[in-house]
Design a protein around this motif. Structure first.
Motif, PDB file in Angstrom:
ATOM      1  N   ALA A 121       0.833  -1.211   0.000  1.00  0.00           N
ATOM      2  CA  ALA A 121       0.000   0.000   0.000  1.00  0.00           C
ATOM      3  C   ALA A 121       0.863   1.255   0.000  1.00  0.00           C
ATOM      4  CB  ALA A 121      -0.938  -0.004   1.201  1.00  0.00           C
ATOM      5  N   ALA A 122       1.930   1.265   0.785  1.00  0.00           N
ATOM      6  CA  ALA A 122       2.822   2.431   0.839  1.00  0.00           C
ATOM      7  C   ALA A 122       3.489   2.663  -0.502  1.00  0.00           C
ATOM      8  CB  ALA A 122       3.866   2.237   1.932  1.00  0.00           C
ATOM      9  N   GLN A 123       3.935   1.588  -1.147  1.00  0.00           N
ATOM     10  CA  GLN A 123       4.554   1.706  -2.470  1.00  0.00           C
ATOM     11  C   GLN A 123       3.526   2.164  -3.517  1.00  0.00           C
ATOM     12  OE1 GLN A 123       7.807   1.079  -3.681  1.00  0.00           O
ATOM     13  NE2 GLN A 123       8.511   0.963  -1.570  1.00  0.00           N
ATOM     14  N   ALA A 124       2.295   1.655  -3.392  1.00  0.00           N
ATOM     15  CA  ALA A 124       1.250   2.028  -4.347  1.00  0.00           C
ATOM     16  C   ALA A 124       0.894   3.507  -4.237  1.00  0.00           C
ATOM     17  CB  ALA A 124       0.008   1.170  -4.134  1.00  0.00           C
ATOM     18  N   GLN A 125       0.922   4.053  -3.018  1.00  0.00           N
ATOM     19  CA  GLN A 125       0.670   5.488  -2.849  1.00  0.00           C
ATOM     20  C   GLN A 125       1.743   6.310  -3.562  1.00  0.00           C
ATOM     21  OE1 GLN A 125      -1.870   7.028  -1.797  1.00  0.00           O
ATOM     22  NE2 GLN A 125      -2.962   5.777  -0.306  1.00  0.00           N
ATOM     23  N   GLN A 126       2.996   5.893  -3.468  1.00  0.00           N
ATOM     24  CA  GLN A 126       4.078   6.595  -4.157  1.00  0.00           C
ATOM     25  C   GLN A 126       3.935   6.464  -5.667  1.00  0.00           C
ATOM     26  OE1 GLN A 126       8.082   5.928  -2.501  1.00  0.00           O
ATOM     27  NE2 GLN A 126       7.096   5.038  -0.712  1.00  0.00           N
ATOM     28  N   MET A 127       3.584   5.265  -6.124  1.00  0.00           N
ATOM     29  CA  MET A 127       3.360   5.044  -7.549  1.00  0.00           C
ATOM     30  C   MET A 127       2.217   5.914  -8.072  1.00  0.00           C
ATOM     31  SD  MET A 127       2.150   1.504  -9.351  1.00  0.00           S
ATOM     32  CE  MET A 127       1.527   1.502 -11.035  1.00  0.00           C
ATOM     33  N   LEU A 128       1.143   6.010  -7.275  1.00  0.00           N
ATOM     34  CA  LEU A 128      -0.013   6.819  -7.665  1.00  0.00           C
ATOM     35  C   LEU A 128       0.364   8.287  -7.795  1.00  0.00           C
ATOM     36  CD1 LEU A 128      -3.060   7.030  -8.219  1.00  0.00           C
ATOM     37  CD2 LEU A 128      -3.396   7.254  -5.739  1.00  0.00           C
ATOM     38  N   ALA A 129       1.124   8.812  -6.831  1.00  0.00           N
ATOM     39  CA  ALA A 129       1.515  10.223  -6.869  1.00  0.00           C
ATOM     40  C   ALA A 129       2.333  10.536  -8.125  1.00  0.00           C
ATOM     41  CB  ALA A 129       2.303  10.575  -5.616  1.00  0.00           C
ATOM     42  N   LEU A 130       3.283   9.674  -8.450  1.00  0.00           N
ATOM     43  CA  LEU A 130       4.103   9.871  -9.653  1.00  0.00           C
ATOM     44  C   LEU A 130       3.255   9.789 -10.921  1.00  0.00           C
ATOM     45  CD1 LEU A 130       7.381   7.804  -9.052  1.00  0.00           C
ATOM     46  CD2 LEU A 130       7.231  10.255  -9.490  1.00  0.00           C
ATOM     47  N   SER A 131       2.400   8.783 -10.979  1.00  0.00           N
ATOM     48  CA  SER A 131       1.600   8.545 -12.187  1.00  0.00           C
ATOM     49  C   SER A 131       0.602   9.664 -12.428  1.00  0.00           C
ATOM     50  CB  SER A 131       0.888   7.195 -12.080  1.00  0.00           C
ATOM     51  OG  SER A 131       1.827   6.156 -11.889  1.00  0.00           O
ATOM     52  N   GLU A 132      -0.014  10.168 -11.353  1.00  0.00           N
ATOM     53  CA  GLU A 132      -0.950  11.284 -11.494  1.00  0.00           C
ATOM     54  C   GLU A 132      -0.212  12.554 -11.920  1.00  0.00           C
ATOM     55  OE1 GLU A 132      -4.689  10.300  -8.559  1.00  0.00           O
ATOM     56  OE2 GLU A 132      -2.945  11.297  -7.667  1.00  0.00           O
ATOM     57  N   ARG A 133       0.979  12.788 -11.364  1.00  0.00           N
ATOM     58  CA  ARG A 133       1.733  13.996 -11.700  1.00  0.00           C
ATOM     59  C   ARG A 133       2.070  14.043 -13.193  1.00  0.00           C
ATOM     60  NH1 ARG A 133       7.284  14.217  -8.846  1.00  0.00           N
ATOM     61  NH2 ARG A 133       5.901  13.780  -7.091  1.00  0.00           N
ATOM     62  N   TYR A 134       2.356  12.885 -13.774  1.00  0.00           N
ATOM     63  CA  TYR A 134       2.754  12.850 -15.185  1.00  0.00           C
ATOM     64  C   TYR A 134       1.625  12.379 -16.101  1.00  0.00           C
ATOM     65  CZ  TYR A 134       7.397  13.936 -13.611  1.00  0.00           C
ATOM     66  OH  TYR A 134       8.474  14.582 -13.043  1.00  0.00           O
ATOM     67  N   GLY A 135       0.438  12.195 -15.556  1.00  0.00           N
ATOM     68  CA  GLY A 135      -0.729  11.872 -16.385  1.00  0.00           C
ATOM     69  C   GLY A 135      -0.678  10.505 -17.046  1.00  0.00           C
ATOM     70  N   ILE A 136      -0.071   9.516 -16.373  1.00  0.00           N
ATOM     71  CA  ILE A 136       0.050   8.172 -16.958  1.00  0.00           C
ATOM     72  C   ILE A 136      -1.159   7.353 -16.494  1.00  0.00           C
ATOM     73  CG2 ILE A 136       1.585   6.213 -17.341  1.00  0.00           C
ATOM     74  CD1 ILE A 136       3.824   7.985 -16.097  1.00  0.00           C
ATOM     75  N   GLN A 137      -2.215   7.374 -17.288  1.00  0.00           N
ATOM     76  CA  GLN A 137      -3.493   6.842 -16.833  1.00  0.00           C
ATOM     77  C   GLN A 137      -3.475   5.349 -16.551  1.00  0.00           C
ATOM     78  OE1 GLN A 137      -6.349   8.900 -16.084  1.00  0.00           O
ATOM     79  NE2 GLN A 137      -4.499  10.145 -16.083  1.00  0.00           N
TER      80      GLN A 137
END
Length: 232
Positions: A121-137
């Motif tokens: 879950a902690a890793q997924a939160q970091q992945m989500l933040a990066l992906s949202e910042r760069y618009g990688i849907q």
């Protein structure tokens, strides 16, 4: 093979990745591994980096992310974990954020397989933040599905179900049917583990529909297992 040998080395690497990914998704695991090993050896000498991306990420990370899943399916779990760790290490060293998101995705799969849900879950939160910042849907979709599965596993069932659906629907709209069998099966499995059989049945039906409409077969045995569990 003759056509492949005529390609420039950078294109040869990318073609080898495709030649590994396609049989993997068809469930032809041994063939997939051979092509992915070819791709890794080529890339280790050429080192394309994210200047020549595959699915928006550094080819070195893509090779290891797919190879990790192939090795896991073959039962070589320690090798699978080592490949995922290497993918994340290379991604972080090369400091390309979309590639780091892909490296985290590979590592999250390992954590989920080991039952380390809080870490995942902690890793997924970091992945989500990066992906949202760069618009990688597609990676936003994966992060939401990971968070849904970890929430359900950690006892936060209703928010987890909502995140699963949100991620699955975004994946289908942004990524198409590819890997729909896997994501439907993983959602069904998570739900079955907490006794939500009707929701699990709906995901299983969606995964089975993707399998019926495509060449995707790499999750065929898991769909059969889940069907049996629901019948039981």
């Amino acid at each position: 093979r003759a056509q492949e040998a005529l390609l420039e080395r950078r294109w040869h690497t990318n073609v080898s990745i495709d030649l590994g990914a396609a049989p993997y998704l068809r469930g032809e695991i041994a063939e997939a591994w051979q092509h992915l090993e070819d791709a890794r050896l080529l890339d280790d000498s050429v080192q394309l980096t994210h200047a020549h991306p595959v699915a928006g990420a550094d080819p070195a990370i893509m090779i290891r992310a797919i190879s990790m899943r192939v090795r896991g399916m073959q039962g070589y779990l320690e090798q699978a974990e080592a490949l995922a760790a290497e993918a994340l290490r290379i991604a972080e060293a090369r400091a390309h954020p979309p590639t780091i998101a892909m490296g985290r995705q590979a590592w999250i799969r390992v954590l989920l397989a080991k039952g380390a849900h809080a870490q995942a879950a902690a890793q997924a939160q970091q992945m989500l933040a990066l992906s949202e910042r760069y618009g990688i849907q597609t990676r936003v979709a994966n992060a939401w599905m990971f968070l849904g599965r970890t929430s359900i596993a950690l006892g936060d069932v209703e928010p987890g179900i909502a995140l699963l659906r949100k991620g699955y629907e975004l994946w289908i709209s942004a990524g198409g049917k590819q890997q729909g069998t896997q994501y439907g099966a993983q959602a069904a499995d998570a739900l079955l583990r907490v006794g939500r059989s009707e929701e699990a049945r709906r995901y299983l039906a969606e995964a089975q529909a993707v399998q019926a409409e495509t060449d995707e077969r790499f999750y065929e045995s898991e769909l059969l297992r889940l069907d049996g569990r629901l019948l039981e």
